[in-house]
Design a protein around this motif. Structure first.
Motif, mmCIF file in Angstrom:
data_model
loop_
_atom_site.group_PDB
_atom_site.id
_atom_site.type_symbol
_atom_site.label_atom_id
_atom_site.label_comp_id
_atom_site.label_asym_id
_atom_site.label_seq_id
_atom_site.Cartn_x
_atom_site.Cartn_y
_atom_site.Cartn_z
ATOM 1 N N LEU A 108 8.709 28.618 77.065
ATOM 2 C CA LEU A 108 10.118 28.502 76.706
ATOM 3 C C LEU A 108 10.360 28.848 75.235
ATOM 4 O O LEU A 108 11.362 29.490 74.905
ATOM 5 N N TYR A 109 9.443 28.433 74.349
ATOM 6 C CA TYR A 109 9.566 28.812 72.942
ATOM 7 C C TYR A 109 9.460 30.327 72.787
ATOM 8 O O TYR A 109 10.213 30.939 72.023
ATOM 9 N N THR A 110 8.524 30.937 73.494
ATOM 10 C CA THR A 110 8.360 32.385 73.432
ATOM 11 C C THR A 110 9.614 33.092 73.921
ATOM 12 O O THR A 110 10.109 34.030 73.282
ATOM 13 N N LEU A 111 10.145 32.644 75.036
ATOM 14 C CA LEU A 111 11.358 33.228 75.584
ATOM 15 C C LEU A 111 12.532 33.077 74.611
ATOM 16 O O LEU A 111 13.282 34.032 74.366
ATOM 17 N N GLY A 112 12.670 31.894 74.035
ATOM 18 C CA GLY A 112 13.741 31.654 73.069
ATOM 19 C C GLY A 112 13.617 32.533 71.836
ATOM 20 O O GLY A 112 14.614 33.075 71.341
ATOM 21 N N ASN A 113 12.397 32.690 71.334
ATOM 22 C CA ASN A 113 12.186 33.531 70.158
ATOM 23 C C ASN A 113 12.498 34.995 70.454
ATOM 24 O O ASN A 113 13.118 35.687 69.643
ATOM 25 N N GLN A 114 12.074 35.477 71.625
ATOM 26 C CA GLN A 114 12.354 36.865 71.992
ATOM 27 C C GLN A 114 13.851 37.088 72.178
ATOM 28 O O GLN A 114 14.396 38.110 71.758
ATOM 29 N N LEU A 115 14.518 36.129 72.800
ATOM 30 C CA LEU A 115 15.958 36.229 72.992
ATOM 31 C C LEU A 115 16.687 36.211 71.646
ATOM 32 O O LEU A 115 17.633 36.988 71.431
ATOM 33 N N SER A 116 16.256 35.356 70.731
ATOM 34 C CA SER A 116 16.853 35.307 69.394
ATOM 35 C C SER A 116 16.684 36.636 68.677
ATOM 36 O O SER A 116 17.623 37.147 68.062
ATOM 37 N N PHE A 117 15.504 37.218 68.758
ATOM 38 C CA PHE A 117 15.256 38.507 68.108
ATOM 39 C C PHE A 117 16.173 39.578 68.682
ATOM 40 O O PHE A 117 16.755 40.379 67.943
ATOM 41 N N TYR A 118 16.339 39.600 69.995
ATOM 42 C CA TYR A 118 17.215 40.571 70.650
ATOM 43 C C TYR A 118 18.663 40.380 70.205
ATOM 44 O O TYR A 118 19.356 41.340 69.890
ATOM 45 N N VAL A 119 19.128 39.133 70.148
ATOM 46 C CA VAL A 119 20.502 38.857 69.727
ATOM 47 C C VAL A 119 20.698 39.236 68.263
ATOM 48 O O VAL A 119 21.754 39.767 67.888
ATOM 49 N N TYR A 120 19.700 39.004 67.421
ATOM 50 C CA TYR A 120 19.809 39.365 66.007
ATOM 51 C C TYR A 120 20.000 40.869 65.839
ATOM 52 O O TYR A 120 20.660 41.318 64.910
ATOM 53 N N MET A 121 19.415 41.650 66.734
ATOM 54 C CA MET A 121 19.572 43.099 66.659
ATOM 55 C C MET A 121 20.982 43.530 67.071
ATOM 56 O O MET A 121 21.482 44.548 66.612
ATOM 57 N N LEU A 122 21.638 42.755 67.944
ATOM 58 C CA LEU A 122 22.949 43.141 68.461
ATOM 59 C C LEU A 122 24.121 42.587 67.666
ATOM 60 O O LEU A 122 25.153 43.248 67.537
ATOM 61 N N ALA A 123 24.002 41.390 67.151
ATOM 62 C CA ALA A 123 25.138 40.695 66.536
ATOM 63 C C ALA A 123 25.192 40.956 65.031
ATOM 64 O O ALA A 123 24.198 41.321 64.402
ATOM 65 N N ASP A 124 26.370 40.733 64.486
ATOM 66 C CA ASP A 124 26.520 40.867 63.040
ATOM 67 C C ASP A 124 26.021 39.589 62.350
ATOM 68 O O ASP A 124 26.001 38.512 62.956
#
Length: 98
Positions: A38-54
């Motif tokens: 779950l930590y791995t999934l959360g970190n990967q999701l955060s990284f993906y969102v950081y690339m998309l959002a301002d």
């Protein structure tokens, strides 16, 4: 190093695995692996969102995470917060708006 935990005739990895198995139940090991996933999934999701959002949106979401976690704890875990704690979270939200 400390050789008191090392079994004679066995590799250090085999000794570590045997010690690990003797001290933890399979249920505890499953919970550890689930939490790690779950930590791995959360970190990967955060990284993906950081690339998309301002950056401004990310800052607001991170600042609001205190209130989000508090609401989840109240609704699903039954945790209670004091009036002072709620006031602090409300002030933090007001600070985000301003």
């Amino acid at each position: 190093g400390d050789a008191t935990h090392h079994r004679e005739g066995a590799s250090k990895i085999a000794t570590a695995v045997a010690s690990f198995r003797s001290q933890l139940s399979s249920q505890a090991i499953f919970h550890i692996w689930t939490l790690a996933f779950l930590y791995t999934l959360g970190n990967q999701l955060s990284f993906y969102v950081y690339m998309l959002a301002d950056p401004g949106s990310i800052f607001l979401f991170k600042a609001g995470s205190t209130l989000i976690v508090a609401l989840i704890q109240c609704c699903f875990v039954g945790k209670r917060f004091s009036v002072e704690q709620w006031n602090a979270m409300i002030l933090q939200c007001i600070g985000m708006v301003i």
